[in-house]
Design a protein around this motif. Structure first.
Motif, PDB file in Angstrom:
ATOM      1  N   ALA A   7       0.833  -1.505   0.011  1.00 55.62           N
ATOM      2  CA  ALA A   7       0.083   0.022   0.133  1.00 55.62           C
ATOM      3  C   ALA A   7       0.990   1.229   0.135  1.00 55.62           C
ATOM      4  O   ALA A   7       0.496   2.110  -0.458  1.00 55.62           O
ATOM      5  CB  ALA A   7      -0.961  -0.074   1.212  1.00 55.62           C
ATOM      6  N   VAL A   8       2.046   1.001   0.734  1.00 61.50           N
ATOM      7  CA  VAL A   8       2.796   2.361   0.669  1.00 61.50           C
ATOM      8  C   VAL A   8       3.460   2.667  -0.803  1.00 61.50           C
ATOM      9  O   VAL A   8       3.528   3.695  -1.128  1.00 61.50           O
ATOM     10  CB  VAL A   8       3.880   2.276   1.768  1.00 61.50           C
ATOM     11  N   TYR A   9       3.723   1.508  -1.314  1.00 62.26           N
ATOM     12  CA  TYR A   9       4.340   1.779  -2.639  1.00 62.26           C
ATOM     13  C   TYR A   9       3.481   2.229  -3.674  1.00 62.26           C
ATOM     14  O   TYR A   9       3.735   3.071  -4.666  1.00 62.26           O
ATOM     15  CB  TYR A   9       4.855   0.392  -3.337  1.00 62.26           C
ATOM     16  N   ILE A  10       2.151   1.759  -3.601  1.00 60.52           N
ATOM     17  CA  ILE A  10       0.933   2.187  -4.304  1.00 60.52           C
ATOM     18  C   ILE A  10       0.763   3.582  -4.175  1.00 60.52           C
ATOM     19  O   ILE A  10       0.704   4.560  -5.207  1.00 60.52           O
ATOM     20  CB  ILE A  10      -0.323   1.179  -4.217  1.00 60.52           C
ATOM     21  N   PHE A  11       0.828   4.019  -2.986  1.00 64.44           N
ATOM     22  CA  PHE A  11       0.481   5.628  -2.465  1.00 64.44           C
ATOM     23  C   PHE A  11       1.794   6.319  -3.245  1.00 64.44           C
ATOM     24  O   PHE A  11       1.503   7.442  -3.677  1.00 64.44           O
ATOM     25  CB  PHE A  11       0.376   5.702  -1.243  1.00 64.44           C
ATOM     26  N   ILE A  12       2.919   6.046  -3.025  1.00 64.49           N
ATOM     27  CA  ILE A  12       4.151   6.749  -3.766  1.00 64.49           C
ATOM     28  C   ILE A  12       3.917   6.600  -5.077  1.00 64.49           C
ATOM     29  O   ILE A  12       4.163   7.622  -5.837  1.00 64.49           O
ATOM     30  CB  ILE A  12       5.297   6.253  -3.366  1.00 64.49           C
ATOM     31  N   GLY A  13       3.483   5.652  -5.803  1.00 69.81           N
ATOM     32  CA  GLY A  13       3.256   5.515  -7.195  1.00 69.81           C
ATOM     33  C   GLY A  13       2.140   6.481  -7.806  1.00 69.81           C
ATOM     34  O   GLY A  13       2.298   7.058  -8.753  1.00 69.81           O
ATOM     35  N   ILE A  14       0.942   6.621  -7.004  1.00 69.12           N
ATOM     36  CA  ILE A  14      -0.087   7.327  -7.215  1.00 69.12           C
ATOM     37  C   ILE A  14       0.470   8.937  -7.455  1.00 69.12           C
ATOM     38  O   ILE A  14       0.177   9.590  -8.275  1.00 69.12           O
ATOM     39  CB  ILE A  14      -1.290   7.216  -6.281  1.00 69.12           C
ATOM     40  N   ALA A  36       7.806  13.103 -18.802  1.00 72.38           N
ATOM     41  CA  ALA A  36       6.450  12.770 -18.390  1.00 72.38           C
ATOM     42  C   ALA A  36       6.242  11.044 -18.625  1.00 72.38           C
ATOM     43  O   ALA A  36       6.070  10.319 -17.425  1.00 72.38           O
ATOM     44  CB  ALA A  36       5.423  13.209 -19.028  1.00 72.38           C
ATOM     45  N   LEU A  37       6.921  10.430 -19.560  1.00 72.98           N
ATOM     46  CA  LEU A  37       6.762   9.113 -19.777  1.00 72.98           C
ATOM     47  C   LEU A  37       7.822   8.356 -18.671  1.00 72.98           C
ATOM     48  O   LEU A  37       7.580   7.268 -18.420  1.00 72.98           O
ATOM     49  CB  LEU A  37       7.531   8.823 -21.356  1.00 72.98           C
ATOM     50  N   PHE A  38       9.061   9.088 -18.510  1.00 70.49           N
ATOM     51  CA  PHE A  38      10.052   8.499 -17.426  1.00 70.49           C
ATOM     52  C   PHE A  38       9.345   8.308 -16.205  1.00 70.49           C
ATOM     53  O   PHE A  38       9.365   7.100 -15.450  1.00 70.49           O
ATOM     54  CB  PHE A  38      11.440   9.559 -17.433  1.00 70.49           C
ATOM     55  N   TYR A  39       8.502   9.410 -15.713  1.00 74.48           N
ATOM     56  CA  TYR A  39       7.833   9.409 -14.279  1.00 74.48           C
ATOM     57  C   TYR A  39       6.703   8.599 -14.532  1.00 74.48           C
ATOM     58  O   TYR A  39       6.490   7.729 -13.372  1.00 74.48           O
ATOM     59  CB  TYR A  39       7.894  10.894 -13.941  1.00 74.48           C
ATOM     60  N   PHE A  40       6.090   8.297 -15.829  1.00 70.33           N
ATOM     61  CA  PHE A  40       4.865   7.644 -15.625  1.00 70.33           C
ATOM     62  C   PHE A  40       5.358   6.150 -15.504  1.00 70.33           C
ATOM     63  O   PHE A  40       4.511   5.234 -14.813  1.00 70.33           O
ATOM     64  CB  PHE A  40       4.217   7.706 -16.906  1.00 70.33           C
ATOM     65  N   LEU A  41       6.358   5.836 -16.334  1.00 66.69           N
ATOM     66  CA  LEU A  41       7.016   4.302 -16.062  1.00 66.69           C
ATOM     67  C   LEU A  41       7.422   3.863 -14.631  1.00 66.69           C
ATOM     68  O   LEU A  41       7.260   2.901 -14.276  1.00 66.69           O
ATOM     69  CB  LEU A  41       8.114   4.144 -17.034  1.00 66.69           C
ATOM     70  N   TYR A  42       8.047   5.004 -14.095  1.00 74.87           N
ATOM     71  CA  TYR A  42       8.668   4.746 -12.809  1.00 74.87           C
ATOM     72  C   TYR A  42       7.533   4.588 -11.755  1.00 74.87           C
ATOM     73  O   TYR A  42       7.251   3.762 -11.003  1.00 74.87           O
ATOM     74  CB  TYR A  42       9.390   5.984 -12.094  1.00 74.87           C
ATOM     75  N   ALA A  43       5.992   5.290 -11.922  1.00 73.90           N
ATOM     76  CA  ALA A  43       5.021   5.173 -11.215  1.00 73.90           C
ATOM     77  C   ALA A  43       4.518   3.676 -11.477  1.00 73.90           C
ATOM     78  O   ALA A  43       3.809   3.156 -10.516  1.00 73.90           O
ATOM     79  CB  ALA A  43       4.075   6.114 -11.597  1.00 73.90           C
ATOM     80  N   TRP A 171      16.583  11.783 -12.676  1.00 74.10           N
ATOM     81  CA  TRP A 171      16.740  10.320 -12.814  1.00 74.10           C
ATOM     82  C   TRP A 171      17.310   9.764 -11.823  1.00 74.10           C
ATOM     83  O   TRP A 171      17.120   8.393 -11.376  1.00 74.10           O
ATOM     84  CB  TRP A 171      17.621   9.930 -14.194  1.00 74.10           C
ATOM     85  N   ALA A 172      18.166  10.403 -10.946  1.00 74.75           N
ATOM     86  CA  ALA A 172      18.928   9.725  -9.790  1.00 74.75           C
ATOM     87  C   ALA A 172      17.803   9.248  -8.687  1.00 74.75           C
ATOM     88  O   ALA A 172      17.874   8.260  -7.816  1.00 74.75           O
ATOM     89  CB  ALA A 172      19.819  10.858  -9.122  1.00 74.75           C
ATOM     90  N   ALA A 173      16.535   9.604  -8.666  1.00 76.23           N
ATOM     91  CA  ALA A 173      15.574   9.034  -7.940  1.00 76.23           C
ATOM     92  C   ALA A 173      15.112   7.626  -7.970  1.00 76.23           C
ATOM     93  O   ALA A 173      14.767   7.080  -6.764  1.00 76.23           O
ATOM     94  CB  ALA A 173      14.314   9.875  -8.308  1.00 76.23           C
ATOM     95  N   VAL A 174      15.608   6.976  -9.161  1.00 72.26           N
ATOM     96  CA  VAL A 174      15.269   5.715  -9.373  1.00 72.26           C
ATOM     97  C   VAL A 174      16.510   4.786  -8.881  1.00 72.26           C
ATOM     98  O   VAL A 174      16.286   3.433  -8.773  1.00 72.26           O
ATOM     99  CB  VAL A 174      15.054   5.214 -10.708  1.00 72.26           C
ATOM    100  N   LEU A 175      17.533   5.471  -8.389  1.00 70.20           N
ATOM    101  CA  LEU A 175      18.855   4.808  -8.173  1.00 70.20           C
ATOM    102  C   LEU A 175      18.833   3.883  -6.780  1.00 70.20           C
ATOM    103  O   LEU A 175      19.229   2.560  -6.801  1.00 70.20           O
ATOM    104  CB  LEU A 175      20.224   5.859  -7.874  1.00 70.20           C
ATOM    105  N   PRO A 176      17.990   4.059  -5.685  1.00 69.73           N
ATOM    106  CA  PRO A 176      17.883   3.387  -4.834  1.00 69.73           C
ATOM    107  C   PRO A 176      17.238   2.077  -5.206  1.00 69.73           C
ATOM    108  O   PRO A 176      17.693   0.837  -4.595  1.00 69.73           O
ATOM    109  CB  PRO A 176      16.865   4.068  -4.020  1.00 69.73           C
TER     110      PRO A 176
END
Length: 317
Positions: A7-14, A36-43, A171-176
């Protein structure tokens, strides 16, 4: 009702998804569609990882890497308030501005030590697979509500600010997640087992202190090699923490994991591999040596590492 890690991941994804929509319509962003596509795919990876087969998640990750590698992720316009208005708001709120930020760690600790072990109608309130993360999410949500009440702003403002902060990181947001996955791959390849075997031949079998010492120092050293504690965590935890500290001595896993991550962060302060923390600031400040930041941080890092070793040992006793 159990508040789950999923649920935490889903909330962050939303929130990330909403930010990607704002980015798509931001005509001042020179790369608005690709960004926008980058962050959409990440979500999508955050919200749907349990329902999308791993193969297709892998393809999405490759698409994310391609977009970042081709420099297609850019910052946009965020409609920030004029400086004078922000200054007036700062003066109006004064020191209370720090209240939401202070609430997050306090509520996280309270959740881990208090609510996390309690049940409601026979079920744990927080997901026991990761009490710390759920506590952090709940603490953040409460702090967010407090911030809304203090500033009298709307939830949309929070989404817009989340988007601004996320795009500032880029893009560094996806590093973790990427590095954590790399650590998992290392662990699956047997690196953790090799570490455990090596440690078994070095430290005394019944010495809690030396097991803690090996884990904390190992977290720091492996973080220095990998550049991020998220990559070091699966390997060191599987190789040392789980067999030697958690299973052998019966220490609480949540506490070992939390303090172990802090030990890893000490390694982050001492490595050029953590470029976004250590090398980029040196470049932005136009320092003569790109390693100046690291040299300044080493004494503090070593001291903090020693403190983490002592804390974990005292907690584990």
């Amino acid at each position: 009702m159990v508040i789950s890690t999923e649920a935490v991941y889903i909330f962050i994804g939303i929130i990330t998804l909403c930010g990607s929509i704002y980015t798509f319509f931001d005509k001042k962003n020179p790369r608005r569609i690709s960004s926008a596509l980058f962050y959409f795919l990440y979500a999508v990876t955050l919200m749907c990882a349990k329902v999308i087969p791993p193969f297709y998640i892998g393809l999405i990750v490759l698409a994310i890497v391609v977009l970042a590698g081709l420099n297609r992720v850019q910052k946009g316009d965020y409609g920030e308030a004029p400086r004078e208005e922000r200054e007036n708001n700062r003066k109006r709120l004064g020191g209370w501005l720090f209240l939401p930020a202070l609430l997050i760690p306090l509520l996280t600790v309270a959740g881990v030590e208090g609510v996390g072990s309690h049940k409601l109608a026979g079920r744990f309130i927080f997901d026991q697979s990761n009490v710390t993360m759920v506590s952090l999410a709940v603490g953040t949500a409460i702090a967010l509500i407090v911030a809304w009440l203090m500033t009298k702003s709307s939830p949309l403002t929070s989404v817009k600010e989340s988007r601004r902060l996320l795009e500032s990181i880029g893009w560094a947001a996806v590093l973790p997640q990427m590095l954590a996955m790399l650590g998992t791959i290392f662990n699956s390849a047997g690196v953790g087992t090799a570490v455990s075997s090596a440690v078994d031949h070095i430290i005394p079998a019944n010495s809690l202190f030396w097991a803690v010492f090996a884990y904390c120092v190992g977290m720091a050293l492996f973080t220095m090699i990998m550049g991020n504690a998220f990559a070091a965590f699966p390997v060191m935890t599987a190789g040392i923490a789980i067999p030697l500290i958690i299973q052998h001595f019966g220490v609480n896993a949540d506490r070992v994991a939390a303090i172990g991550m802090f030990a890893g962060y000490c390694g982050t302060l001492m490595t050029p591999m953590a470029a976004n923390f250590n090398i980029v600031p040196a470049a932005l400040l136009d320092l003569k040596s790109k390693y100046h930041v690291i040299r300044a941080q080493v004494p503090t890092a070593i001291l903090l590492l020693a403190v983490n070793i002592v804390i974990m040992y005292l907690v584990a006793r």
